[in-house]
Design an enzyme around this catalytic site. Structure first.
Site, short mmCIF file in Angstrom:
data_model
loop_
_atom_site.label_atom_id
_atom_site.label_comp_id
_atom_site.label_asym_id
_atom_site.label_seq_id
_atom_site.Cartn_x
_atom_site.Cartn_y
_atom_site.Cartn_z
N GLY A 183 -16.30 -13.36 0.96
CA GLY A 183 -16.62 -12.02 0.44
C GLY A 183 -16.29 -11.99 -1.04
N LYS B 293 0.81 -1.23 0.00
CA LYS B 293 0.00 0.00 0.00
C LYS B 293 0.84 1.27 0.00
CE LYS B 293 -4.42 -1.45 0.49
NZ LYS B 293 -5.58 -0.95 -0.24
N SER C 7 -9.11 0.13 6.53
CA SER C 7 -9.12 -0.89 7.58
C SER C 7 -7.72 -1.14 8.11
CB SER C 7 -9.69 -2.20 7.03
OG SER C 7 -8.85 -2.69 6.02
N ASP D 207 -17.55 -10.72 -3.75
CA ASP D 207 -18.16 -9.72 -4.63
C ASP D 207 -17.37 -9.56 -5.92
OD1 ASP D 207 -16.28 -8.41 -2.60
OD2 ASP D 207 -16.42 -6.87 -4.15
N SER E 245 1.05 -9.70 -0.37
CA SER E 245 0.77 -8.27 -0.32
C SER E 245 1.17 -7.58 0.97
CB SER E 245 -0.71 -8.04 -0.59
OG SER E 245 -1.50 -8.76 0.32
N GLU F 177 -9.52 -13.80 -3.98
CA GLU F 177 -10.28 -13.08 -2.96
C GLU F 177 -10.89 -14.06 -1.95
OE1 GLU F 177 -13.63 -10.81 -4.33
OE2 GLU F 177 -14.59 -12.54 -5.26
#
Lengths: 325, 325
Positions: free
Chosen positions: B208, B53, B78, B210, B304, B204
């Site tokens: 979750g 990040k 988060s 999506d 990550s 993923e």
């Protein structure tokens, strides 16, 4: 036993080029802020088979002649040297027999067998592993590959420091763990060969401080098998090759308690995201001890290995958490 | 929201040069033997502040003009994006306010404050973090730095894949974790820009999914906040910028269960000596799922991040051990 020099370490580096991993040197501004020094962590836990030992073993096995290769090798080790000889032997197509203690960490035992070596177990507290190995060697004509007291082994181990100094050439201090002295003597020869002024320290378990006792007295002191978390540094005496080199080039030996080891392992997991075995955290623990007296110094630290049973590891870093509260 | 291209990722790489760590790419012959593929693990757990990040945050903040820098930034996250914006802001001398959920991991909360940012807490299940951030931005003239749906953010994240492909140029497959899609879209743009034939997958949490639902239906699907170990991928919908890029360039989204995540975290600790957070293990878990169908393939995997509370981490890798028996 003849000594070895920077040239031998450089020869070993050529032999290892493209075979051993060139492991990363990790830095952490958070750890630096915490300790007031500039750390450069040489990650031998990311080396092949999980420890620096691969360097020395592969270097030594590479230098055997054809007859010796055909007859095979035998080694005795509490763990990482066993895996190192087993892997190097597999890569070089040499038959290997390893004499291992019955209480060796399961991860090291499994890996050694996994690399295709024959494992001969012995009781660390009642049997003499060197005698067992010698006996095997005589019966089968195999070459004994000692864990540390051999110039090809120690020169190979020195290649980690050589790489560290190539990436961080202006280190004020280099610290390496001390068991039998293969890594520390190799580190010292490589470091002094590259830099006249860099200070060199060893780090050993406080419970098994034969290295510090020998260093201070000027004679090799032998102790009973020490009880320490650092299973890779449970040696009882320095080697005849390694001791004089360490006495000449190393400034001092720092004694590290088990609590300090666990704290260093936690720092490495929490801040640096690295799994190290207890022995692998010795040099960082020593750096924490030395830090107040060397504020601002550029300090190279060799994280020697990462082979620790995962359940035991989880227990150690969780136990540390409980203690810290 | 305009799309971004390989050139934007390359510009970001220039901006990050000498600021972000060029993280190592780790290989493991043991893991390769186990899975029957050739893995190249890009260690963003060893990135500054412990996750990829930092790349996107620093790239985005670097591109603000002087007025925007003086007014400051606000971000909602988060965890890892919070730390990333906080650290980038400190390095660039920009005031930062971070809107963080009350149940964010302590390690991420502490680090964000440690980097000097002001933290505003909110309840993830009842409050709208984006609205809180927008409100703060309007009141104080600050620029909102979104966690993923912005071209400067996503292009910055793509630099990890760029470095991975520089070190392993002939990858057959690249896999990246999927939360909101910043990392996956950046990875996809960088990978497709460099290599026409490399297959690109997202990974993923199954709880979750999506991303998979959106990918299959062709429209952005919004779900309730999912319960998954992967706290960094608890997003409820892909972004308007990231979704079309993912739909165009990615071959499929692999769903990963919590058990598979723990198994991948254990592999990384045991075999590779790396601490990764649950989200950080998503892509390796997906690689394990895909491996039987791509035997022999060269597979790049983005690990990550590594920011996980140490007690929680110890419990997860020990729990995995218990389950495995």
């Amino acid at each position: 036993m003849s000594a070895f020099h920077l040239g031998d370490v450089q020869d070993a580096a050529c032999t290892l080029d493209g075979v051993a991993h060139r492991t990363p040197v990790v830095t952490s501004s958070r750890l630096d802020d915490e300790l007031g020094i500039e750390l450069h962590l040489k990650c031998e836990n990311l080396q092949r088979m999980g420890a620096f030992k691969f360097r020395g073993a592969y270097n030594a096995l590479s230098r055997l002649d054809d007859d010796a290769r055909a007859a095979g090798v035998v080694a005795f080790s509490s763990g990482n040297h066993a895996q190192a000889v087993a892997l190097a032997a597999r890569l070089l197509d040499i038959p290997a027999t390893i004499v291992m203690p019955t209480d060796a960490p399961a991860i090291k035992l499994t890996a050694t067998k996994g690399y295709g070596a024959t494992v001969v177990p012995y009781d660390r507290r009642t049997e003499d592993r060197a005698a067992i190995a010698r006996d095997l060697a005589e019966r089968e004509g195999r070459t004994v590959i000692p864990p540390f007291d051999h110039p090809h082994i120690a020169a190979g181990q020195g290649t980690a420091a050589l790489e560290l100094l190539e990436e961080a050439p202006d280190l004020d201090v280099v610290i390496a763990p001390l068991g039998g002295g293969g890594l520390l003597s190799g580190t010292a020869v490589a470091t002094r060969g590259m830099r006249q002024d860099t200070r060199i320290f060893g780090a050993e378990p406080a419970a098994g401080d034969d290295g510090k006792q020998s260093f201070d007295s000027g004679e090799i002191v032998t102790i009973p098998v020490p009880d320490t978390l650092a299973d890779g540094a449970q040696t009882t005496a320095l080697g005849e090759l390694t001791f004089p080199i360490i006495r000449e080039l190393v400034e001092d030996i720092v004694r590290v308690t088990d609590d300090e080891l666990v704290a260093a392992m936690r720092s490495l997991a929490h801040t640096c995201k690295l799994v190290v075995e207890p022995t692998g955290a010795l040099a960082l623990a020593a750096a924490k001890t030395l830090a107040p007296s060397m504020s601002g110094a550029k300090v190279g630290v060799i994280l020697s290995g990462g082979n620790v049973d995962l359940d035991r590891y989880a227990g150690l870093i969780a136990r540390g958490a409980t203690r810290a509260r």
